[in-house]
Structure formats: C-alpha cells, structure tokens
Design a protein around this motif. Structure first.
Motif, PDB file in Angstrom:
ATOM      1  N   ASP A  80       0.856  -1.189   0.000  1.00  0.00           N
ATOM      2  CA  ASP A  80       0.000   0.000   0.000  1.00  0.00           C
ATOM      3  C   ASP A  80       0.889   1.234   0.000  1.00  0.00           C
ATOM      4  O   ASP A  80       1.429   1.626   1.030  1.00  0.00           O
ATOM      5  CB  ASP A  80      -0.903  -0.009   1.234  1.00  0.00           C
ATOM      6  CG  ASP A  80      -1.811   1.206   1.316  1.00  0.00           C
ATOM      7  OD1 ASP A  80      -1.808   2.030   0.384  1.00  0.00           O
ATOM      8  OD2 ASP A  80      -2.527   1.330   2.326  1.00  0.00           O
ATOM      9  N   ASN A  81       1.047   1.850  -1.160  1.00  0.00           N
ATOM     10  CA  ASN A  81       1.931   3.002  -1.312  1.00  0.00           C
ATOM     11  C   ASN A  81       1.181   4.327  -1.282  1.00  0.00           C
ATOM     12  O   ASN A  81       1.772   5.366  -1.563  1.00  0.00           O
ATOM     13  CB  ASN A  81       2.673   2.929  -2.645  1.00  0.00           C
ATOM     14  CG  ASN A  81       3.570   1.733  -2.734  1.00  0.00           C
ATOM     15  OD1 ASN A  81       3.510   0.839  -1.915  1.00  0.00           O
ATOM     16  ND2 ASN A  81       4.410   1.702  -3.729  1.00  0.00           N
ATOM     17  N   THR A  82      -0.078   4.331  -0.957  1.00  0.00           N
ATOM     18  CA  THR A  82      -0.881   5.555  -1.070  1.00  0.00           C
ATOM     19  C   THR A  82      -0.353   6.684  -0.204  1.00  0.00           C
ATOM     20  O   THR A  82      -0.419   7.837  -0.606  1.00  0.00           O
ATOM     21  CB  THR A  82      -2.357   5.285  -0.724  1.00  0.00           C
ATOM     22  OG1 THR A  82      -2.430   4.710   0.574  1.00  0.00           O
ATOM     23  CG2 THR A  82      -2.998   4.371  -1.733  1.00  0.00           C
ATOM     24  N   VAL A  83       0.167   6.375   0.963  1.00  0.00           N
ATOM     25  CA  VAL A  83       0.686   7.418   1.839  1.00  0.00           C
ATOM     26  C   VAL A  83       2.181   7.611   1.607  1.00  0.00           C
ATOM     27  O   VAL A  83       2.661   8.739   1.521  1.00  0.00           O
ATOM     28  CB  VAL A  83       0.410   7.098   3.322  1.00  0.00           C
ATOM     29  CG1 VAL A  83       1.092   8.089   4.242  1.00  0.00           C
ATOM     30  CG2 VAL A  83      -1.085   7.075   3.585  1.00  0.00           C
ATOM     31  N   SER A  84       2.917   6.530   1.469  1.00  0.00           N
ATOM     32  CA  SER A  84       4.377   6.647   1.395  1.00  0.00           C
ATOM     33  C   SER A  84       4.837   7.455   0.192  1.00  0.00           C
ATOM     34  O   SER A  84       5.768   8.258   0.309  1.00  0.00           O
ATOM     35  CB  SER A  84       5.035   5.268   1.392  1.00  0.00           C
ATOM     36  OG  SER A  84       4.687   4.543   0.229  1.00  0.00           O
ATOM     37  N   ASN A  85       4.233   7.269  -0.946  1.00  0.00           N
ATOM     38  CA  ASN A  85       4.676   7.994  -2.141  1.00  0.00           C
ATOM     39  C   ASN A  85       4.545   9.503  -1.960  1.00  0.00           C
ATOM     40  O   ASN A  85       5.487  10.249  -2.221  1.00  0.00           O
ATOM     41  CB  ASN A  85       3.885   7.553  -3.369  1.00  0.00           C
ATOM     42  CG  ASN A  85       4.205   6.143  -3.790  1.00  0.00           C
ATOM     43  OD1 ASN A  85       5.193   5.560  -3.368  1.00  0.00           O
ATOM     44  ND2 ASN A  85       3.353   5.580  -4.623  1.00  0.00           N
ATOM     45  N   THR A  86       3.393   9.950  -1.517  1.00  0.00           N
ATOM     46  CA  THR A  86       3.180  11.386  -1.331  1.00  0.00           C
ATOM     47  C   THR A  86       4.037  11.922  -0.196  1.00  0.00           C
ATOM     48  O   THR A  86       4.582  13.026  -0.290  1.00  0.00           O
ATOM     49  CB  THR A  86       1.690  11.678  -1.073  1.00  0.00           C
ATOM     50  OG1 THR A  86       0.928  11.138  -2.144  1.00  0.00           O
ATOM     51  CG2 THR A  86       1.433  13.168  -0.965  1.00  0.00           C
ATOM     52  N   PHE A  87       4.189  11.152   0.870  1.00  0.00           N
ATOM     53  CA  PHE A  87       5.012  11.581   1.996  1.00  0.00           C
ATOM     54  C   PHE A  87       6.449  11.808   1.538  1.00  0.00           C
ATOM     55  O   PHE A  87       7.060  12.842   1.850  1.00  0.00           O
ATOM     56  CB  PHE A  87       4.974  10.535   3.119  1.00  0.00           C
ATOM     57  CG  PHE A  87       5.584  11.007   4.400  1.00  0.00           C
ATOM     58  CD1 PHE A  87       4.806  11.599   5.377  1.00  0.00           C
ATOM     59  CD2 PHE A  87       6.941  10.852   4.638  1.00  0.00           C
ATOM     60  CE1 PHE A  87       5.371  12.038   6.560  1.00  0.00           C
ATOM     61  CE2 PHE A  87       7.517  11.299   5.824  1.00  0.00           C
ATOM     62  CZ  PHE A  87       6.737  11.890   6.791  1.00  0.00           C
ATOM     63  N   VAL A  88       6.976  10.881   0.769  1.00  0.00           N
ATOM     64  CA  VAL A  88       8.347  11.009   0.262  1.00  0.00           C
ATOM     65  C   VAL A  88       8.467  12.229  -0.647  1.00  0.00           C
ATOM     66  O   VAL A  88       9.436  12.992  -0.557  1.00  0.00           O
ATOM     67  CB  VAL A  88       8.781   9.728  -0.476  1.00  0.00           C
ATOM     68  CG1 VAL A  88      10.067   9.935  -1.242  1.00  0.00           C
ATOM     69  CG2 VAL A  88       8.937   8.580   0.511  1.00  0.00           C
ATOM     70  N   GLN A  89       7.490  12.463  -1.491  1.00  0.00           N
ATOM     71  CA  GLN A  89       7.530  13.615  -2.382  1.00  0.00           C
ATOM     72  C   GLN A  89       7.493  14.924  -1.599  1.00  0.00           C
ATOM     73  O   GLN A  89       8.237  15.864  -1.912  1.00  0.00           O
ATOM     74  CB  GLN A  89       6.357  13.568  -3.367  1.00  0.00           C
ATOM     75  CG  GLN A  89       6.484  12.470  -4.375  1.00  0.00           C
ATOM     76  CD  GLN A  89       5.209  12.279  -5.184  1.00  0.00           C
ATOM     77  OE1 GLN A  89       4.141  12.694  -4.762  1.00  0.00           O
ATOM     78  NE2 GLN A  89       5.345  11.632  -6.324  1.00  0.00           N
ATOM     79  N   LEU A  90       6.653  14.990  -0.572  1.00  0.00           N
ATOM     80  CA  LEU A  90       6.582  16.204   0.252  1.00  0.00           C
ATOM     81  C   LEU A  90       7.886  16.437   1.005  1.00  0.00           C
ATOM     82  O   LEU A  90       8.365  17.568   1.107  1.00  0.00           O
ATOM     83  CB  LEU A  90       5.420  16.109   1.243  1.00  0.00           C
ATOM     84  CG  LEU A  90       4.022  16.235   0.653  1.00  0.00           C
ATOM     85  CD1 LEU A  90       2.980  15.860   1.694  1.00  0.00           C
ATOM     86  CD2 LEU A  90       3.791  17.640   0.147  1.00  0.00           C
ATOM     87  N   LEU A  91       8.443  15.377   1.519  1.00  0.00           N
ATOM     88  CA  LEU A  91       9.692  15.499   2.271  1.00  0.00           C
ATOM     89  C   LEU A  91      10.834  15.920   1.351  1.00  0.00           C
ATOM     90  O   LEU A  91      11.701  16.689   1.742  1.00  0.00           O
ATOM     91  CB  LEU A  91      10.016  14.170   2.966  1.00  0.00           C
ATOM     92  CG  LEU A  91      11.144  14.195   3.967  1.00  0.00           C
ATOM     93  CD1 LEU A  91      10.874  15.201   5.073  1.00  0.00           C
ATOM     94  CD2 LEU A  91      11.341  12.818   4.555  1.00  0.00           C
ATOM     95  N   ARG A  92      10.820  15.466   0.133  1.00  0.00           N
ATOM     96  CA  ARG A  92      11.869  15.818  -0.829  1.00  0.00           C
ATOM     97  C   ARG A  92      11.896  17.312  -1.121  1.00  0.00           C
ATOM     98  O   ARG A  92      12.952  17.859  -1.411  1.00  0.00           O
ATOM     99  CB  ARG A  92      11.643  15.036  -2.127  1.00  0.00           C
ATOM    100  CG  ARG A  92      12.905  14.666  -2.807  1.00  0.00           C
ATOM    101  CD  ARG A  92      12.666  13.969  -4.107  1.00  0.00           C
ATOM    102  NE  ARG A  92      12.015  12.676  -3.938  1.00  0.00           N
ATOM    103  CZ  ARG A  92      11.322  12.071  -4.887  1.00  0.00           C
ATOM    104  NH1 ARG A  92      11.194  12.629  -6.074  1.00  0.00           N
ATOM    105  NH2 ARG A  92      10.774  10.899  -4.678  1.00  0.00           N
ATOM    106  N   THR A  93      10.754  17.970  -1.023  1.00  0.00           N
ATOM    107  CA  THR A  93      10.702  19.399  -1.313  1.00  0.00           C
ATOM    108  C   THR A  93      11.342  20.243  -0.209  1.00  0.00           C
ATOM    109  O   THR A  93      11.600  21.413  -0.407  1.00  0.00           O
ATOM    110  CB  THR A  93       9.259  19.881  -1.523  1.00  0.00           C
ATOM    111  OG1 THR A  93       8.513  19.702  -0.317  1.00  0.00           O
ATOM    112  CG2 THR A  93       8.605  19.165  -2.672  1.00  0.00           C
ATOM    113  N   ARG A  94      11.571  19.643   0.926  1.00  0.00           N
ATOM    114  CA  ARG A  94      12.179  20.371   2.050  1.00  0.00           C
ATOM    115  C   ARG A  94      13.647  20.465   1.817  1.00  0.00           C
ATOM    116  O   ARG A  94      14.434  21.138   2.267  1.00  0.00           O
ATOM    117  CB  ARG A  94      11.903  19.666   3.371  1.00  0.00           C
ATOM    118  CG  ARG A  94      10.431  19.729   3.735  1.00  0.00           C
ATOM    119  CD  ARG A  94      10.130  19.069   5.014  1.00  0.00           C
ATOM    120  NE  ARG A  94      10.782  19.782   6.106  1.00  0.00           N
ATOM    121  CZ  ARG A  94      10.718  19.392   7.356  1.00  0.00           C
ATOM    122  NH1 ARG A  94      10.070  18.328   7.684  1.00  0.00           N
ATOM    123  NH2 ARG A  94      11.337  20.065   8.299  1.00  0.00           N
TER     124      ARG A  94
END
Length: 52
Positions: free
Chosen positions: A38-52
């Motif tokens: 289930d990647n529904t949360v992990s994918n977006t979380f990683v993308q948001l964290l990458r912007t930091r």
C-alpha cells in the motif's frame, strides 16, 4: 498507517516535523508500504519530504 482518515495528518507531518524526525517517519512508511503493498501514503510523503 493504514487508516485513510489520517492521510492528511501524515502529509502535514512531512512538512511540520523536524527534518530528522520526518526522515525517520519516512522510513516507517516505506517499510509499511513494502509489507502491505500500500503506497498511497508513502509515495506522497516522500515527495513532500523531498521538497524540504
């Protein structure tokens, strides 16, 4: 982690937690995604964290 009611909170944590804590949580999400497929949360979380 699998409860969809908290998805928005997880995404908020990606931006508000101190960077080291957010990276630790990212690893937890990655492990959860690997175990449950289930990647529904992990994918977006990683993308948001990458912007930091």
């Amino acid at each position: 982690m699998g409860d969809p009611r908290f998805r928005g909170v997880y995404f908020l944590l990606a931006t508000l937690l101190p960077l080291d804590a957010a990276k630790e949580l990212r690893e937890d999400f990655i492990q959860y995604a690997a175990d449950t497929k289930d990647n529904t949360v992990s994918n977006t979380f990683v993308q948001l964290l990458r912007t930091r």
